[in-house]
Design a protein around this motif. Structure first.
Motif, PDB file in Angstrom:
ATOM      1  N   GLU A 175       3.040  -1.244   2.043  1.00 45.25           N
ATOM      2  CA  GLU A 175       1.952  -2.409   2.902  1.00 45.25           C
ATOM      3  C   GLU A 175       2.186  -3.978   3.667  1.00 45.25           C
ATOM      4  OE1 GLU A 175      -2.643  -3.959   2.563  1.00 45.25           O
ATOM      5  OE2 GLU A 175      -2.283  -2.426   1.445  1.00 45.25           O
ATOM      6  N   ILE A 176       3.119  -4.290   2.803  1.00 45.46           N
ATOM      7  CA  ILE A 176       3.438  -5.897   3.245  1.00 45.46           C
ATOM      8  C   ILE A 176       5.084  -5.874   4.213  1.00 45.46           C
ATOM      9  CG2 ILE A 176       5.024  -8.333   2.669  1.00 45.46           C
ATOM     10  CD1 ILE A 176       3.340  -8.161  -0.029  1.00 45.46           C
ATOM     11  N   LEU A 177       5.389  -4.960   4.013  1.00 45.65           N
ATOM     12  CA  LEU A 177       6.395  -4.752   4.596  1.00 45.65           C
ATOM     13  C   LEU A 177       6.030  -3.977   5.996  1.00 45.65           C
ATOM     14  CD1 LEU A 177       9.481  -3.629   2.323  1.00 45.65           C
ATOM     15  CD2 LEU A 177       9.625  -4.965   4.388  1.00 45.65           C
ATOM     16  N   LYS A 178       4.980  -2.951   5.983  1.00 45.87           N
ATOM     17  CA  LYS A 178       4.056  -2.722   7.102  1.00 45.87           C
ATOM     18  C   LYS A 178       3.802  -3.338   8.035  1.00 45.87           C
ATOM     19  CE  LYS A 178       1.578   1.644   8.286  1.00 45.87           C
ATOM     20  NZ  LYS A 178       0.438   2.585   7.428  1.00 45.87           N
ATOM     21  N   ARG A 179       2.755  -4.058   7.584  1.00 42.27           N
ATOM     22  CA  ARG A 179       2.158  -5.227   8.446  1.00 42.27           C
ATOM     23  C   ARG A 179       3.687  -6.236   8.450  1.00 42.27           C
ATOM     24  NH1 ARG A 179      -3.514  -5.900   6.824  1.00 42.27           N
ATOM     25  NH2 ARG A 179      -3.740  -4.321   5.703  1.00 42.27           N
ATOM     26  N   THR A 180       4.534  -6.078   8.296  1.00 43.16           N
ATOM     27  CA  THR A 180       6.125  -7.360   9.330  1.00 43.16           C
ATOM     28  C   THR A 180       6.054  -6.709   9.762  1.00 43.16           C
ATOM     29  OG1 THR A 180       6.001  -8.086   6.646  1.00 43.16           O
ATOM     30  CG2 THR A 180       8.029  -8.671   7.940  1.00 43.16           C
ATOM     31  N   ARG A 181       6.781  -6.026  10.106  1.00 47.17           N
ATOM     32  CA  ARG A 181       6.924  -4.660  10.652  1.00 47.17           C
ATOM     33  C   ARG A 181       5.959  -4.342  12.236  1.00 47.17           C
ATOM     34  NH1 ARG A 181      11.866  -4.251  12.122  1.00 47.17           N
ATOM     35  NH2 ARG A 181      12.305  -3.391   9.572  1.00 47.17           N
ATOM     36  N   GLY A 213      -6.487  -1.471  -5.822  1.00 44.58           N
ATOM     37  CA  GLY A 213      -6.312  -0.907  -3.780  1.00 44.58           C
ATOM     38  C   GLY A 213      -5.248  -0.825  -3.277  1.00 44.58           C
ATOM     39  N   THR A 214      -4.330  -1.145  -4.348  1.00 47.31           N
ATOM     40  CA  THR A 214      -3.614  -0.128  -3.251  1.00 47.31           C
ATOM     41  C   THR A 214      -2.209   0.164  -4.482  1.00 47.31           C
ATOM     42  OG1 THR A 214      -1.512  -0.366  -1.855  1.00 47.31           O
ATOM     43  CG2 THR A 214      -2.014  -2.645  -2.866  1.00 47.31           C
ATOM     44  N   ASP A 215      -1.419   0.740  -4.851  1.00 48.63           N
ATOM     45  CA  ASP A 215      -0.022   1.224  -5.779  1.00 48.63           C
ATOM     46  C   ASP A 215       1.308   0.854  -4.462  1.00 48.63           C
ATOM     47  OD1 ASP A 215      -1.468   1.951  -7.696  1.00 48.63           O
ATOM     48  OD2 ASP A 215      -1.607   4.481  -6.699  1.00 48.63           O
ATOM     49  N   ASP A 216       1.059   0.636  -3.711  1.00 47.18           N
ATOM     50  CA  ASP A 216       2.613  -0.076  -2.634  1.00 47.18           C
ATOM     51  C   ASP A 216       2.461  -1.338  -2.188  1.00 47.18           C
ATOM     52  OD1 ASP A 216       5.166   0.072  -1.850  1.00 47.18           O
ATOM     53  OD2 ASP A 216       4.583   1.670  -0.305  1.00 47.18           O
ATOM     54  N   ALA A 217       1.577  -2.344  -3.192  1.00 47.27           N
ATOM     55  CA  ALA A 217       1.554  -3.718  -2.213  1.00 47.27           C
ATOM     56  C   ALA A 217       2.449  -4.119  -0.958  1.00 47.27           C
ATOM     57  CB  ALA A 217       1.234  -4.916  -2.881  1.00 47.27           C
ATOM     58  N   GLU A 218       4.440  -3.528  -1.589  1.00 46.77           N
ATOM     59  CA  GLU A 218       5.036  -3.851  -1.132  1.00 46.77           C
ATOM     60  C   GLU A 218       5.132  -3.358   0.516  1.00 46.77           C
ATOM     61  OE1 GLU A 218       7.746  -5.995  -4.175  1.00 46.77           O
ATOM     62  OE2 GLU A 218       6.911  -4.430  -5.368  1.00 46.77           O
ATOM     63  N   ARG A 278      -1.372 -11.898   0.746  1.00 45.62           N
ATOM     64  CA  ARG A 278      -0.432 -10.872   2.172  1.00 45.62           C
ATOM     65  C   ARG A 278      -1.228 -11.977   2.996  1.00 45.62           C
ATOM     66  NH1 ARG A 278      -4.080  -6.296   2.272  1.00 45.62           N
ATOM     67  NH2 ARG A 278      -5.254  -7.440   3.288  1.00 45.62           N
ATOM     68  N   ASP A 279      -2.380 -12.008   3.433  1.00 43.28           N
ATOM     69  CA  ASP A 279      -2.569 -12.888   4.956  1.00 43.28           C
ATOM     70  C   ASP A 279      -1.963 -13.708   4.936  1.00 43.28           C
ATOM     71  OD1 ASP A 279      -4.109 -10.152   4.770  1.00 43.28           O
ATOM     72  OD2 ASP A 279      -6.337 -11.169   4.511  1.00 43.28           O
ATOM     73  N   GLU A 280      -1.990 -14.860   3.851  1.00 41.67           N
ATOM     74  CA  GLU A 280      -1.200 -16.342   4.241  1.00 41.67           C
ATOM     75  C   GLU A 280      -0.136 -16.166   4.304  1.00 41.67           C
ATOM     76  OE1 GLU A 280      -0.107 -20.048   3.827  1.00 41.67           O
ATOM     77  OE2 GLU A 280      -2.144 -19.113   3.459  1.00 41.67           O
ATOM     78  N   ARG A 332       8.111   5.198   0.292  1.00 43.00           N
ATOM     79  CA  ARG A 332       8.877   5.663   1.808  1.00 43.00           C
ATOM     80  C   ARG A 332       7.823   5.291   2.481  1.00 43.00           C
ATOM     81  NH1 ARG A 332       9.060  10.420   4.243  1.00 43.00           N
ATOM     82  NH2 ARG A 332       8.499  10.727   6.327  1.00 43.00           N
ATOM     83  N   THR A 333       7.346   4.038   2.394  1.00 41.69           N
ATOM     84  CA  THR A 333       6.769   2.657   3.302  1.00 41.69           C
ATOM     85  C   THR A 333       8.270   1.803   2.908  1.00 41.69           C
ATOM     86  OG1 THR A 333       4.920   3.637   3.226  1.00 41.69           O
ATOM     87  CG2 THR A 333       4.486   1.341   3.510  1.00 41.69           C
ATOM     88  N   MET A 334       8.404   1.959   1.691  1.00 44.66           N
ATOM     89  CA  MET A 334       9.217   0.261   1.719  1.00 44.66           C
ATOM     90  C   MET A 334      10.575   0.913   2.667  1.00 44.66           C
ATOM     91  SD  MET A 334       8.004  -0.206  -1.764  1.00 44.66           S
ATOM     92  CE  MET A 334      10.022  -1.866  -2.038  1.00 44.66           C
ATOM     93  N   ALA A 335      11.275   2.135   2.317  1.00 47.69           N
ATOM     94  CA  ALA A 335      11.744   2.978   3.030  1.00 47.69           C
ATOM     95  C   ALA A 335      11.787   2.777   4.759  1.00 47.69           C
ATOM     96  CB  ALA A 335      12.778   4.163   2.943  1.00 47.69           C
TER      97      ALA A 335
END
Length: 184
Positions: A107-113, A100-105, A72-74, A134-137
């Motif tokens: 989280e990646i989308l949220k941080r990308t945004r 630590g997370t059931d929604d890795a993607e 994720r950080d890379e 919901r976070t992905m959407a």
């Protein structure tokens, strides 16, 4: 002479699973597949592809927290280093979980945004059996999935997502605004 087509900067991320024996070969295969799909998506004009990262992992439960965090950080550091982009294309799996997370993607989308802002369109392709959260959407403008199993339509799915992303980057369409989407 026709008007010159606009030049867009498009960031590409690939993350999927499969049964390929060697991870490096899988990464090369995914990079070639996804980048070629974006390049050959029709009259997209002149696209400056900014390949960010490609990963591969087999199905098998949670990814170790350390591995997920490193990936994720890379990815996010490469996105920051890429500078301004006009669109993001992420070839994801849709059921990526890590310690630590059931929604890795999500989280990646949220941080990308958070890096690119709310105006840059983000397209995502997924497995048909993905878990769209919901976070992905909330953080992707365009979500589409493979329509076959086995997944022999990865190229067609990339074309479908890329065509919509292309139109969004040109301002021809504005995929559903997240504020007006009711997600219950």
């Amino acid at each position: 002479m026709p008007d010159a087509l606009p030049t867009f900067r498009l960031a590409v991320v690939s993350d999927t699973h499969g049964h390929v024996g060697y991870c490096l070969d899988a990464v090369r295969m995914l990079e070639a597949l996804d980048v070629q799909a974006v390049i050959h998506c029709g009259d997209i004009g002149s696209v400056d592809i900014v390949p960010l990262i490609a990963t591969h992992g087999g199905a098998g439960g949670r990814v170790a927290a350390k591995a997920y965090t490193a990936f994720r950080d890379e990815l996010l550091e490469r996105l920051k280093a890429a500078g301004k982009v006009d669109g993001i294309y992420l070839a994801l799996h849709g059921a990526f979980i890590a310690e630590g997370t059931d929604d890795a993607e999500g989280e990646i989308l949220k941080r990308t945004r958070a890096i690119i802002g709310k105006e840059i369109p983000v397209a995502v392709t997924l497995d048909p059996h993905s878990n769209v959260t919901r976070t992905m959407a909330l953080h992707a403008n365009i979500i589409t999935a493979f329509r076959t199993s086995p997944h022999v339509d990865q190229y067609e799915t990339a074309l479908r997502a890329s065509a919509i992303l292309d139109r969004a980057m040109k301002g021809e369409v504005k995929p559903q605004d997240r504020k007006s989407t009711r997600l219950n």
